[in-house]
Every structure is written in C-alpha cells, then in structure tokens.
Design an enzyme around this catalytic site. Structure first.
Site, PDB file in Angstrom:
ATOM      1  N   LYS A 111       0.735  -1.520  -0.776  1.00  0.00           N
ATOM      2  CA  LYS A 111      -0.400   0.023  -0.012  1.00  0.00           C
ATOM      3  C   LYS A 111       0.993   1.455   0.096  1.00  0.00           C
ATOM      4  O   LYS A 111       1.720   1.352   1.158  1.00  0.00           O
ATOM      5  CB  LYS A 111      -0.913   0.165   1.130  1.00  0.00           C
ATOM      6  N   ASP A 147      -2.724  10.070   3.385  1.00  0.00           N
ATOM      7  CA  ASP A 147      -3.711  10.132   3.201  1.00  0.00           C
ATOM      8  C   ASP A 147      -4.393  10.416   4.570  1.00  0.00           C
ATOM      9  O   ASP A 147      -4.337  10.628   5.906  1.00  0.00           O
ATOM     10  CB  ASP A 147      -3.945   8.734   4.633  1.00  0.00           C
ATOM     11  N   LYS A 204     -10.509  12.504   7.381  1.00  0.00           N
ATOM     12  CA  LYS A 204      -9.812  11.586   9.178  1.00  0.00           C
ATOM     13  C   LYS A 204      -9.914  13.214  10.256  1.00  0.00           C
ATOM     14  O   LYS A 204      -9.819  14.552   9.993  1.00  0.00           O
ATOM     15  CB  LYS A 204      -8.748  11.537   9.503  1.00  0.00           C
ATOM     16  N   ASP A 220       1.660   6.431   5.165  1.00  0.00           N
ATOM     17  CA  ASP A 220       0.394   5.050   4.888  1.00  0.00           C
ATOM     18  C   ASP A 220       1.503   4.060   3.181  1.00  0.00           C
ATOM     19  O   ASP A 220       0.650   3.949   3.349  1.00  0.00           O
ATOM     20  CB  ASP A 220      -0.765   6.003   4.961  1.00  0.00           C
ATOM     21  N   ASP A 252     -12.152   6.744   3.643  1.00  0.00           N
ATOM     22  CA  ASP A 252     -11.430   6.414   4.200  1.00  0.00           C
ATOM     23  C   ASP A 252     -10.406   4.999   4.219  1.00  0.00           C
ATOM     24  O   ASP A 252      -9.510   4.890   4.888  1.00  0.00           O
ATOM     25  CB  ASP A 252     -10.894   7.473   5.943  1.00  0.00           C
ATOM     26  N   GLU A 305      -9.347   3.561   1.909  1.00  0.00           N
ATOM     27  CA  GLU A 305      -8.776   4.056   0.266  1.00  0.00           C
ATOM     28  C   GLU A 305      -7.949   3.188   0.293  1.00  0.00           C
ATOM     29  O   GLU A 305      -7.537   2.310  -0.392  1.00  0.00           O
ATOM     30  CB  GLU A 305      -8.220   5.096   0.394  1.00  0.00           C
ATOM     31  N   ARG A 326      -8.169  -0.291   0.796  1.00  0.00           N
ATOM     32  CA  ARG A 326      -8.101  -1.425   0.309  1.00  0.00           C
ATOM     33  C   ARG A 326      -8.092  -1.351  -1.293  1.00  0.00           C
ATOM     34  O   ARG A 326      -8.566  -2.578  -2.228  1.00  0.00           O
ATOM     35  CB  ARG A 326      -9.255  -1.899   1.287  1.00  0.00           C
TER      36      ARG A 326
HETATM   37  N1  BES Z   1      -4.878   4.557   7.168  1.00  0.00           N
HETATM   38  C1  BES Z   1      -5.215   4.030   8.332  1.00  0.00           C
HETATM   39  C2  BES Z   1      -5.590   2.738   8.493  1.00  0.00           C
HETATM   40  C3  BES Z   1      -4.330   3.363   9.736  1.00  0.00           C
HETATM   41  C4  BES Z   1      -4.886   4.121  10.631  1.00  0.00           C
HETATM   42  C5  BES Z   1      -3.086   3.472  10.317  1.00  0.00           C
HETATM   43  C6  BES Z   1      -4.251   4.030  11.998  1.00  0.00           C
HETATM   44  C7  BES Z   1      -1.748   3.576  10.748  1.00  0.00           C
HETATM   45  C8  BES Z   1      -2.560   4.116  11.762  1.00  0.00           C
HETATM   46  C9  BES Z   1      -6.792   3.996   6.308  1.00  0.00           C
HETATM   47  O1  BES Z   1      -6.400   4.283   5.729  1.00  0.00           O
HETATM   48  C10 BES Z   1      -7.565   3.958   6.948  1.00  0.00           C
HETATM   49  O2  BES Z   1      -8.341   5.125   7.521  1.00  0.00           O
HETATM   50  N2  BES Z   1      -8.196   2.803   7.910  1.00  0.00           N
HETATM   51  C11 BES Z   1      -9.929   3.230   8.775  1.00  0.00           C
HETATM   52  C12 BES Z   1     -11.082   1.740   7.474  1.00  0.00           C
HETATM   53  C13 BES Z   1     -12.349   2.824   8.275  1.00  0.00           C
HETATM   54  C14 BES Z   1     -12.800   3.962   7.487  1.00  0.00           C
HETATM   55  C15 BES Z   1     -13.219   1.645   7.347  1.00  0.00           C
HETATM   56  C16 BES Z   1      -9.787   3.210   9.894  1.00  0.00           C
HETATM   57  O3  BES Z   1      -8.516   2.176  10.392  1.00  0.00           O
HETATM   58  O4  BES Z   1     -10.917   4.246  10.930  1.00  0.00           O
HETATM   59 ZN    ZN Z   2      -4.858   4.881   4.514  1.00  0.00          ZN
HETATM   60 MN    MN Z   3      -7.835   5.807   5.045  1.00  0.00          MN
END
Ligand code: BES
Ligand code: ZN
Ligand code: MN
Length: 532
Positions: free
Chosen positions: A297, A302, A309, A320, A379, A381, A383
C-alpha cells in the site's frame, strides 16, 4: 520544502568487520581509533544469585589485560545481565607522566553489555544497546555473541543477530542526522570471528538492516516532498542502480487499463497516482523456483478524503506508504542477498485527498478486472488501491505466492497493539512460513481468521461489493478488510499483513526506532531466503 526536491535516500550504515584472535594479545586494542572494548555480561546462574552478573566470553582476558575486576564492576554499575542493558565505563587518564595505569595504551572505555540468555532476540537487543551506548565513538571492538561452545552455525546466527540489532539501532532520522549533537554509532569490529560463515552472517545482517533503514527513510520523508511521482522516481532510481527491471504507469496508462480503484483514490489530489513494478529475476532460476509478488500500500498521504480524518488522526499519515516501501526494500534486499526466487514488488501509489475531484461515498467504481465496488467511506482507500494491484498481479504476473503488506486498519492496532502485525492468508503453509519468518526476524505477526460469516457485510445492492461494512454492524475491521482483499487475489496462495500498528513506534526500544519502524522488510526477506 517544495514537492519533488531531491533528498538523499540510502545513507550508509556503520561499517562492521571481522577479525580473528583473542583479547589477550590482539593488536587491535592498541590501534589509536579503537575507542572502546565491549564485553558481554550474563545474568547470574539460577540458584547462584549471590554470584551477581557474570562477565562472559572475552571478559576474563579483557579483565586481565586491563587489570580490572569486571564482575565487580558490572555489579557496581547495577547490571543484572539482562539483554538490553549497557554501561559505559570511562577509564581515567593518568595525571602527570610519573603514573602508569594498567590500561595505558588500551581503549579508554569498557562497555558492559547484558546478553540475557543469548537467544537471537537477546543478541539483537544487546547489539542495539551497544549501538546506542557508542554514538560518537570511532571504532568499537567486541567479543559479544562469541561463545566457546558454539558450533559454526550457532556462531553465525549469533553474529547475525548481534550485528542486525546494532545496525538497526544505529539508525538516526535524516532530520536529526543533520544536527551536530546527534552522533552516528561507531564502526563495529567482531573479535575472534572470521571465516566465510561469519562473513556471510554479517552480510545478511547488513542487507536486512539496510532494507529497514530504507523503509524508515522513505516513510519518514514528509509528504511535502513525497508524492506518488517522487516515490516512483525513488523506486526507479534504486531499482535501476541495483540492475532490476522497473515499470511506472501514470494516470493515462492507469485509465487506459482500467485501474478504477487507484484512479478514484488519487482523484482528489493535485499529485496524480502511479503504479510501479520492480522485478528481480535470479541469475540462475531453477525449475522449482517460485515467483513471489509483493504488493505494498503506497498512500503518500491519507487525509481520509471527503470522509476526512479528525485532526489528530491525520498527523502520522505520511507513513501510510510504509507497505509500498517494505515491498520495494524487500525486492532490493532479495537481489542483494541473491534470493533463488523471482520477486516482483507492485506499488500502487496515490494521495488520498479532499478536493474538487475527490471520489465520494455512494460512488460505484469499476476495479481492474471489472469488479464493481460501492464506496461507503473514502478513508478506506487502502483496500481499493490494493484491490487493483492484486487483481492485476493475479491476471498478469502468474505469481506462485501473492503477499500484500499495508497500513490498512486502525482495528489491527486495537486488536494486537504495536508489537504484532495481523496476518491473514488462504494457504496454511504460507501463513506458517510468514509467521516463522516473523518470529525469527523479531518482526512478529499473529495469524488471524478470515471469518466466512462476516463476508455478508460486503454485500451491496448497487455493485458486486460494498467496500466497508455498515458502521458498527460487524466489527472486526481488520478481518473485513482482509476479506475484501481476498476477493481480488483470485485462486493464488495469498497472504496479507496489516501493519497499521507495527509500522510506527512512539519511542526507541531495542532495535526499533521512534517514528517509522520499517517493520516488514526483514520478515519478508527472511521468508524469501528460507523459501524452498
Ligand atoms: N491508513 C489508515 C489506517 C491507519 C490508521 C494506519 C491508523 C495507521 C494508523 C486507513 O486508510 C484507514 O483510514 N482505515 C480506516 C478504515 C475504516 C474507514 C473502515 C480505519 O481504520 O479507521
Ligand atoms: Zn490509509
Ligand atoms: Mn484511510
């Protein structure tokens, strides 16, 4: 700093050399640039605690050469012999020319380093403690990791663990490396070890630690420099220097070939996406050689996109793209290590931004290969870019093994914290091999279930798939993300590492450094070198 401004990625690590001989008469100890001698200290033997911490291999002759009782010194320094302890003893210089101290002409410091039970983990910690204790020195000679009872393979293993820990903890972030108060660690000399086996062990440690350094450097580069084009350029430069094949697709090619996920995620940003591949083919590719494809990834920032966020959650999001950096560093490391298998890194790179052209919740995307996906939360993104890359790798690269690595979900951190990555897979042998590689490298991963019952959460009435479950209905955010990815891996032996927790650390601890940790490259390199 302006985007695209060059920055030196790929600094050099401290030198490590091997020299035969023993402390008692080694001429090394009188060389002028040798600033310290480091000796191992182990905990008192059970049942004999009165004895205190026990100086080990090399300590007796060091004690004799210096005329100092090192066991007593270790006790007075408050050492127990646990791995991770280190104490620098600064030896005084004589006042006036009439005084001759027993250590005249010898290095003016002795470093006492705890080695615990001398497991690989202990020796990595000992190496890390030594690296932190010897910043600013020129050369340090040590007998740590040596043992009279070791076979050649045990000795090689011990040297590797010690050197790996040393080089990993020697890392200083680029921003701090420019400040004069932050000193680099000394060059290291392993005394009493030479020969090809030990040499190979040191080379392996250096290759692994270099891979981790590269990931840390790339992941800690600010996103004001690091956009998809910049990261693609770094990959191209590093791969070309290593003699590997590189391809870079820009937005036009991505559109022509139908990469709907990568394009949608990148659509809100002024810096358009890229898809990079870097491939290594071994000089002699055996008939039973495998093709391992690593997908990482690569979100260079992000923001969350329109599903933006919260302020605090956005701050660390320059890291990220750690998964992409891991895949890149692994293929470069595999080439350096002469891995026997073909390895391809696939890096989908995009910025997930809030902008006039951003993709929206409710949009339906057509991914590479034609699967349609209903967007629920911009958010999620990671996947989407991974789905395109996995589907493309499945369709075009004919991999025997397909592994993706991603800072994918906050849920992985909720479940496992920062010490274990979440590991998923469709092939038990692959999952077991990755778990073992994690345990051996110290980058631990915990096998997680692909719970079939949760797959209903990905049902959509307007598309083939919904990309995240409805809020609060299913839970298991790391599991449902993995289930989504599985849909794009075809029938391949596939595994997924969710490194959201392990990719960053809040403080220096043993071989892990604060900020971007580089987690994953050493695990995957181990996996590749052990793969038969
Ligand atoms: N990059 C984030 C995940 C992340 C969070 C990595 C904290 C490192 C530290 C990812 O893109 C994300 O935002 N995931 C969301 C998914 C949700 C919207 C289903 C998450 O984990 O909240
Ligand atoms: Zn992310
Ligand atoms: Mn995200």
């Amino acid at each position: 700093m302006a985007a695209g401004r060059p920055l030196t990625i790929g600094r050099s690590l401290p030198a490590v050399s091997l020299v035969g001989g023993v402390v008692a008469d080694s001429p090394l100890l009188t060389e002028p640039d040798v600033d310290a001698v480091a000796v191992p200290v182990a905990p008192a033997v059970a049942g004999d605690e009165d004895e205190g911490p026990q100086p080990r291999r090399g300590a007796a002759s060091t004690a004799a050469r210096y005329g100092i009782d090192l066991a007593e010194l270790a006790e007075r320094a408050g050492l127990s012999g646990a791995a991770g302890e280190a104490s620098v003893v600064q030896l005084p210089r004589p006042a006036g020319s009439g005084v001759t101290l027993p250590w005249a002409g010898l290095p003016p410091r002795i470093v006492l380093v705890g080695i615990g039970a001398s497991t690989d983990t202990d020796l990595r910690r000992a190496g890390a403690a030594l690296a932190r204790a010897t910043r600013g020195l020129r050369r340090v000679v040590t007998t740590i990791g040596d043992d009279a009872g070791y076979s050649a393979s045990q000795a090689a293993r011990a040297a590797r663990a010690l050197v790996e820990g040393y080089l990993l903890a020697a890392y200083v972030p680029i921003s701090l490396a420019r400040t004069p108060s932050v000193k680099p660690s000394a060059d290291l000399v392993l005394l009493g070890r030479d020969g090809t086996r030990a040499g190979a062990a040191v080379d392996a440690a250096r290759t692994a630690a270099s891979a981790t350094w590269l990931v840390r450097e790339l992941a800690s580069t600010p996103s004001s420099i690091k956009n998809p084009a910049w990261l693609a350029d770094q990959a191209r430069r590093l791969a070309t220097e290593a003699g590997l094949q590189v391809t870079v697709r820009g937005p036009r090619e991505l559109a022509a070939e139908g990469f709907g996920g990568i394009l949608a995620v990148g659509s809100g940003s002024a810096s358009p996406p890229r898809l990079v591949t870097v491939s290594y083919t071994p000089p002699t590719f055996a008939a039973d050689g495998k093709h391992v494809v690593l997908v990482g990834k690569g979100i260079t920032y992000d923001t969350g996109g329109l599903s933006i966020k919260p302020r605090e959650a956005m701050v660390p999001m320059k890291t990220d793209m750690a998964g992409a950096a891991v895949a890149l560093a692994t293929v470069l490391g595999a080439a350096k290590a002469g891995v026997l298998h073909k390895v391809t890194a696939v890096l989908p790179l995009a910025e997930n931004h809030f902008g006039a052209a951003s993709y929206r919740p409710g949009d339906v995307l057509t991914m590479f290969g034609g699967t349609t996906v209903e967007i629920a939360n911009t958010d999620a993104e990671g996947r989407l870019v991974l789905a395109d890359a996995l589907a493309w790798a499945d369709a075009e690269l004919d991999p025997d093994v397909l592994v993706d690595v991603a800072t994918l979900t906050g849920a992985a951190t909720v479940g496992l914290g920062r010490q274990y990555a979440a590991l998923y897979g469709t092939d038990d042998a692959l999952v077991a091999a990755l778990e073992r590689a994690g345990a051996e490298s110290g980058e631990r991963a915990w096998p997680m279930p692909l719970v079939g019952e949760y797959e209903g959460a990905a049902r959509s009435s307007v598309a083939d798939l919904r990309h995240v479950p409805e809020d609060g209905k299913t839970g298991a955010g790391s599991v449902t993300a993995a289930l989504f990815l599985r849909r794009f891996a075809g029938e391949r032996a596939w595994a997924h590492l969710d490194i959201a927790g392990t990719a960053r650390a809040t403080a220096d601890k043993h071989e892990v450094t604060e900020g971007a940790t580089g987690y994953g490259a050493r695990l995957l390199l181990r996996y590749l070198t052990d793969l038969r």
